[in-house]
Enzyme design. Structure first.
Site, PDB file in Angstrom:
ATOM      1  N   ARG A 173       0.770  -1.177  -0.065  1.00 24.08           N
ATOM      2  CA  ARG A 173       0.010   0.033   0.072  1.00 24.08           C
ATOM      3  C   ARG A 173       1.038   1.288   0.091  1.00 24.08           C
ATOM      4  O   ARG A 173       0.521   2.266   0.424  1.00 24.08           O
ATOM      5  CB  ARG A 173      -0.974  -0.064   1.009  1.00 24.08           C
ATOM      6  CG  ARG A 173      -1.914  -1.206   1.073  1.00 24.08           C
ATOM      7  CD  ARG A 173      -3.289  -0.854   2.068  1.00 24.08           C
ATOM      8  NE  ARG A 173      -3.876  -2.099   2.089  1.00 24.08           N
ATOM      9  CZ  ARG A 173      -3.894  -3.059   3.163  1.00 24.08           C
ATOM     10  NH1 ARG A 173      -3.016  -3.017   4.000  1.00 24.08           N
ATOM     11  NH2 ARG A 173      -4.443  -4.053   3.119  1.00 24.08           N
TER      12      ARG A 173
ATOM     13  N   LYS B 279       1.982  10.915 -12.737  1.00 23.40           N
ATOM     14  CA  LYS B 279       1.062   9.898 -13.342  1.00 23.40           C
ATOM     15  C   LYS B 279       1.966   8.520 -13.612  1.00 23.40           C
ATOM     16  O   LYS B 279       2.867   8.387 -14.065  1.00 23.40           O
ATOM     17  CB  LYS B 279       0.710  10.428 -14.785  1.00 23.40           C
ATOM     18  CG  LYS B 279      -0.513  11.283 -14.548  1.00 23.40           C
ATOM     19  CD  LYS B 279      -0.890  11.561 -16.066  1.00 23.40           C
ATOM     20  CE  LYS B 279      -1.940  12.577 -16.308  1.00 23.40           C
ATOM     21  NZ  LYS B 279      -2.369  12.934 -17.802  1.00 23.40           N
TER      22      LYS B 279
ATOM     23  N   GLU C  32       7.550  16.644 -27.167  1.00 21.81           N
ATOM     24  CA  GLU C  32       7.154  17.174 -25.788  1.00 21.81           C
ATOM     25  C   GLU C  32       7.327  18.404 -25.412  1.00 21.81           C
ATOM     26  O   GLU C  32       6.868  19.078 -24.710  1.00 21.81           O
ATOM     27  CB  GLU C  32       7.102  16.231 -24.673  1.00 21.81           C
ATOM     28  CG  GLU C  32       6.241  14.618 -25.038  1.00 21.81           C
ATOM     29  CD  GLU C  32       4.710  14.616 -24.284  1.00 21.81           C
ATOM     30  OE1 GLU C  32       4.309  15.536 -23.665  1.00 21.81           O
ATOM     31  OE2 GLU C  32       4.272  13.646 -24.561  1.00 21.81           O
TER      32      GLU C  32
ATOM     33  N   LYS D 151       5.343  22.152 -16.630  1.00 21.70           N
ATOM     34  CA  LYS D 151       4.528  21.284 -16.293  1.00 21.70           C
ATOM     35  C   LYS D 151       4.432  21.364 -14.787  1.00 21.70           C
ATOM     36  O   LYS D 151       3.211  21.187 -14.220  1.00 21.70           O
ATOM     37  CB  LYS D 151       5.338  19.774 -16.647  1.00 21.70           C
ATOM     38  CG  LYS D 151       4.431  18.797 -15.944  1.00 21.70           C
ATOM     39  CD  LYS D 151       4.659  17.474 -16.858  1.00 21.70           C
ATOM     40  CE  LYS D 151       3.621  16.445 -16.542  1.00 21.70           C
ATOM     41  NZ  LYS D 151       3.741  14.996 -17.368  1.00 21.70           N
TER      42      LYS D 151
ATOM     43  N   GLU E 243      -5.921  16.363 -12.387  1.00 21.44           N
ATOM     44  CA  GLU E 243      -6.490  16.455 -13.727  1.00 21.44           C
ATOM     45  C   GLU E 243      -7.988  16.633 -13.650  1.00 21.44           C
ATOM     46  O   GLU E 243      -8.637  16.121 -14.268  1.00 21.44           O
ATOM     47  CB  GLU E 243      -6.389  15.029 -14.555  1.00 21.44           C
ATOM     48  CG  GLU E 243      -6.153  15.390 -15.894  1.00 21.44           C
ATOM     49  CD  GLU E 243      -5.667  14.165 -16.728  1.00 21.44           C
ATOM     50  OE1 GLU E 243      -5.747  12.871 -16.159  1.00 21.44           O
ATOM     51  OE2 GLU E 243      -4.731  14.694 -17.586  1.00 21.44           O
TER      52      GLU E 243
ATOM     53  N   ARG F 215      -5.015  20.831 -15.611  1.00 21.44           N
ATOM     54  CA  ARG F 215      -3.891  19.769 -16.059  1.00 21.44           C
ATOM     55  C   ARG F 215      -4.334  19.241 -17.462  1.00 21.44           C
ATOM     56  O   ARG F 215      -3.111  18.814 -18.013  1.00 21.44           O
ATOM     57  CB  ARG F 215      -3.937  18.845 -14.919  1.00 21.44           C
ATOM     58  CG  ARG F 215      -2.630  17.733 -15.308  1.00 21.44           C
ATOM     59  CD  ARG F 215      -2.479  16.715 -14.209  1.00 21.44           C
ATOM     60  NE  ARG F 215      -1.569  15.927 -14.504  1.00 21.44           N
ATOM     61  CZ  ARG F 215      -0.768  15.278 -13.634  1.00 21.44           C
ATOM     62  NH1 ARG F 215      -0.882  15.591 -12.359  1.00 21.44           N
ATOM     63  NH2 ARG F 215       0.060  14.578 -14.103  1.00 21.44           N
TER      64      ARG F 215
ATOM     65  N   ASN G  48      -2.192  17.449 -21.994  1.00 20.90           N
ATOM     66  CA  ASN G  48      -2.492  16.483 -22.947  1.00 20.90           C
ATOM     67  C   ASN G  48      -2.638  16.919 -24.479  1.00 20.90           C
ATOM     68  O   ASN G  48      -3.113  16.247 -25.342  1.00 20.90           O
ATOM     69  CB  ASN G  48      -3.590  15.623 -22.734  1.00 20.90           C
ATOM     70  CG  ASN G  48      -3.761  14.917 -21.252  1.00 20.90           C
ATOM     71  OD1 ASN G  48      -2.595  14.143 -21.355  1.00 20.90           O
ATOM     72  ND2 ASN G  48      -4.325  14.819 -20.360  1.00 20.90           N
TER      73      ASN G  48
ATOM     74  N   HIS H 257      -2.552  14.626 -27.300  1.00 23.23           N
ATOM     75  CA  HIS H 257      -2.500  13.325 -26.905  1.00 23.23           C
ATOM     76  C   HIS H 257      -3.917  12.689 -27.322  1.00 23.23           C
ATOM     77  O   HIS H 257      -3.787  11.389 -27.427  1.00 23.23           O
ATOM     78  CB  HIS H 257      -2.478  13.182 -25.471  1.00 23.23           C
ATOM     79  CG  HIS H 257      -0.939  13.494 -24.989  1.00 23.23           C
ATOM     80  ND1 HIS H 257      -0.184  14.508 -25.279  1.00 23.23           N
ATOM     81  CD2 HIS H 257      -0.149  12.716 -24.106  1.00 23.23           C
ATOM     82  CE1 HIS H 257       0.949  14.630 -24.734  1.00 23.23           C
ATOM     83  NE2 HIS H 257       1.168  13.479 -24.197  1.00 23.23           N
TER      84      HIS H 257
ATOM     85  N   HIS I 238      -2.889   9.330 -28.854  1.00 20.76           N
ATOM     86  CA  HIS I 238      -3.410   7.906 -28.327  1.00 20.76           C
ATOM     87  C   HIS I 238      -4.066   7.185 -29.311  1.00 20.76           C
ATOM     88  O   HIS I 238      -3.955   5.864 -29.431  1.00 20.76           O
ATOM     89  CB  HIS I 238      -4.071   8.236 -27.174  1.00 20.76           C
ATOM     90  CG  HIS I 238      -3.404   8.399 -25.741  1.00 20.76           C
ATOM     91  ND1 HIS I 238      -3.822   8.634 -24.439  1.00 20.76           N
ATOM     92  CD2 HIS I 238      -2.242   8.507 -25.667  1.00 20.76           C
ATOM     93  CE1 HIS I 238      -2.994   8.794 -23.826  1.00 20.76           C
ATOM     94  NE2 HIS I 238      -1.988   8.830 -24.297  1.00 20.76           N
TER      95      HIS I 238
ATOM     96  N   HIS J 223       5.653   7.137 -28.533  1.00 20.02           N
ATOM     97  CA  HIS J 223       4.716   7.998 -27.914  1.00 20.02           C
ATOM     98  C   HIS J 223       5.002   9.461 -28.553  1.00 20.02           C
ATOM     99  O   HIS J 223       3.924  10.037 -28.704  1.00 20.02           O
ATOM    100  CB  HIS J 223       5.104   7.721 -26.272  1.00 20.02           C
ATOM    101  CG  HIS J 223       4.126   8.858 -25.690  1.00 20.02           C
ATOM    102  ND1 HIS J 223       2.751   8.773 -25.794  1.00 20.02           N
ATOM    103  CD2 HIS J 223       4.350   9.988 -25.033  1.00 20.02           C
ATOM    104  CE1 HIS J 223       2.046   9.711 -24.957  1.00 20.02           C
ATOM    105  NE2 HIS J 223       3.070  10.596 -24.584  1.00 20.02           N
TER     106      HIS J 223
END
Lengths: 361, 361
Positions: free
Chosen positions: A121, A143, A185, A227, A237, A241, A245, A248, A252, A265
């Site tokens: 945990r 992330k 990026e 960032k 997000e 935020r 993306n 993206h 994606h 990517h």
């Protein structure tokens, strides 16, 4: 010279350290918890280059330092690889004080951060990104995720590292294709947040492509600053935020359709940014000169600007499953003027035209 | 009559609602986010009894309510079952606003809470515990996890629900063996935190065993209050929260050695509490009358008091891998006087004697 970018998400505070030779600099590791166990999670490509250097530095902090090599590549950002981290931790008798060090690119960082968030945990982890993409993007913001066969990054956590160490020396061994994918990026931060940074990129692009350390240091620093500022306003997000993306949603779709690993990517994001800029232009938010500047920079980098021809329907369907989709409506990050981004839906016809232009560009 | 126990962990606030008929009471679901999708995660045993009742109530909040049935039992608290939740969510097109409802015992709650924490990096979930154990223990405190073949609950998260609804009617269909296993965790709160509650349990034990609703309501309320108070001081188990694991170090060893599912969790914890009370007595922290009272209550419940004879070495080795182990040293939750608990190591000889007595009791 070490540059430091502080990150404060409200829930967590940590430093990003940027410079050449940081892996070998004892100061990089000062203040990390001196626990019994440390595990360096890396991959088969990076391990022979950097794992021993890092392991040696960590022996003064941790009694037992072990190295776990994962397979390389986005195709292995999955449960079996994640579980191999848990196997290693349990087999080594690692307790809750164990510190994980993610030495590698975004895949290693994502999986190590996720594993650290779940093992017993939650145990602490440090990011040591060795690709430009990871240094400017995946190592900042917390992330973490693995892929599911039905979607990229669908299973994961927001989990902040306790430090990020970006050693620019590690970029020397990076294949040019990956360096360039990382630049996509870097370029992103201009149109969404800082037009002056975009001007600088246009000017310094040759130095960046030649891996000039000073140019890289500034590119990484400014990207991380932007960032960090955005993430600081919105760790989870809910709102602002999402602008990170940019590119993206289209990107994606490309990655998912082709199968992870066909396009890098950053390559998919680069092509996606061009599509998103085109969409912004169609919506009357930026001018044709901005689309032109975006295209020129991508072409100078050697990044792909023509999208794979999947058919418009496939794009729309793939984008509908994007995490940013709300109640079936596809929401796009668009440029709301050059240097500002916003999230909004767009008419299907408009999106279709953008896709058709992108596949024939 | 609905009793409410507020929980505030510092990071999250939510209510535990306790009463008969709560599933059918619209007030139980007021204030839950009215998202498009809701998924009731339950198991094959509970689904035919309660899933339709809950689904019907939720249709006023959510446009699409689906039910996912997991296999029943601790043996299925694993990755394949967890992944079946992700499969269902992705196949149903569930977005980030989707609310998960965990309808079942601790296994369903643990897996649903973990899945909610990881799906698209976190969606909200509601606990609807249908076993006494889950109502007093696993639904409070935000611990979620799956098992790994090398250890119980090794992979998981701290993730708080947005509400807990304990409908005492669901306990009517609970097999007596499970009710009694749940009572073991109720009993636990006496010696570690509230001697008056233990006196009450001794007095009301027959009513509890006969499922008197008033007695059950108080038992659940007081257990949740104590747990909420402890968790409120220490969400992530750095310190005082560890006292909730009274009986669990020995208990986990029993569960792990026999394979999950041989003994119920509460049975193992009950036996473990007796061993931990014995250990406390050996350390001079409580008297023989306390060991006697603990034993009597467990025997009246019909809980096992003789530990399985694994051999002392196996116990020590299994306990060394407990999450509470620090740097190889086994730390035990002991009674520091009757009604107070503390965490401390104990001499191996002392622990060995406790184990030997427990297997021959």
């Amino acid at each position: 010279m070490t540059l430091t970018v502080p990150v404060d998400t409200g829930l967590a505070r940590y430093d990003i350290r940027i410079g050449a030779g940081l892996l070998r600099d004892p100061a990089s590791w000062e203040g990390m918890p001196p626990s019994r166990h440390a595990v360096i999670v890396t991959n088969v490509t990076i391990a022979p280059l950097w794992a021993q250097t890092l392991a040696q530095m960590l022996t003064s902090l941790h009694r037992q330092v072990s190295v776990l090599e994962l397979p390389d590549g986005e195709a292995h950002k999955d449960w079996p690889a994640l579980n191999s981290i848990f196997d290693h931790l349990l087999q080594s008798g690692c307790d809750r004080q164990t510190v994980l060090y993610a030495l590698g690119g975004g895949v290693v960082g994502d999986m190590t951060g996720f594993a650290a968030g779940c093992y017993m945990r939650g145990i602490p982890f440090v990011q040591v990104p060795t690709t430009l993409l990871a240094q400017v993007d995946s190592s900042v913001g917390g992330k973490t995720a693995i892929n599911h066969r039905l979607g990229k990054n669908m299973i994961g956590l927001f989990n902040q590292p306790i430090r990020v160490v970006c050693d620019l020396d590690t970029l020397r061994t990076l294949p040019q294709r990956e360096l360039v994918a990382g630049l996509a990026e870097v370029i992103k931060y201009g149109p969404i947040a800082d037009p002056v940074f975009f001007d600088w990129i246009e000017r310094e692009l040759d130095a960046l492509l030649a891996r000039d350390v000073q140019a890289l240091a500034h590119a990484v620093q400014r990207s991380c600053e932007i960032k960090a500022q955005v993430v600081g306003q919105d760790e989870r997000e809910g709102g602002v935020r999402a602008i990170l993306n940019f590119g993206h949603t289209f990107g994606h779709a490309i990655e998912t359709a082709l199968g992870y690993g066909q396009w890098l990517h950053g390559e998919a994001v680069g092509c996606g940014m061009l599509m998103a800029t085109d969409l912004s232009m169609q919506l009357g938010l930026v001018g044709p000169q901005h689309l032109e500047r975006m295209r020129d920079v991508l072409v100078r980098c050697g990044l792909p600007t023509r999208a794979p021809d999947l058919g418009v329907a496939a794009y729309l369907s793939l984008m509908g499953r994007d995490k940013k989709a709300q109640a079936g409506e596809i929401r796009f990050v668009v440029l709301d003027g050059w240097g500002r981004a916003a999230v909004r839906p767009a008419p299907d016809e408009c999106v279709s035209e953008v896709i058709q232009r992108a596949v024939t560009r």
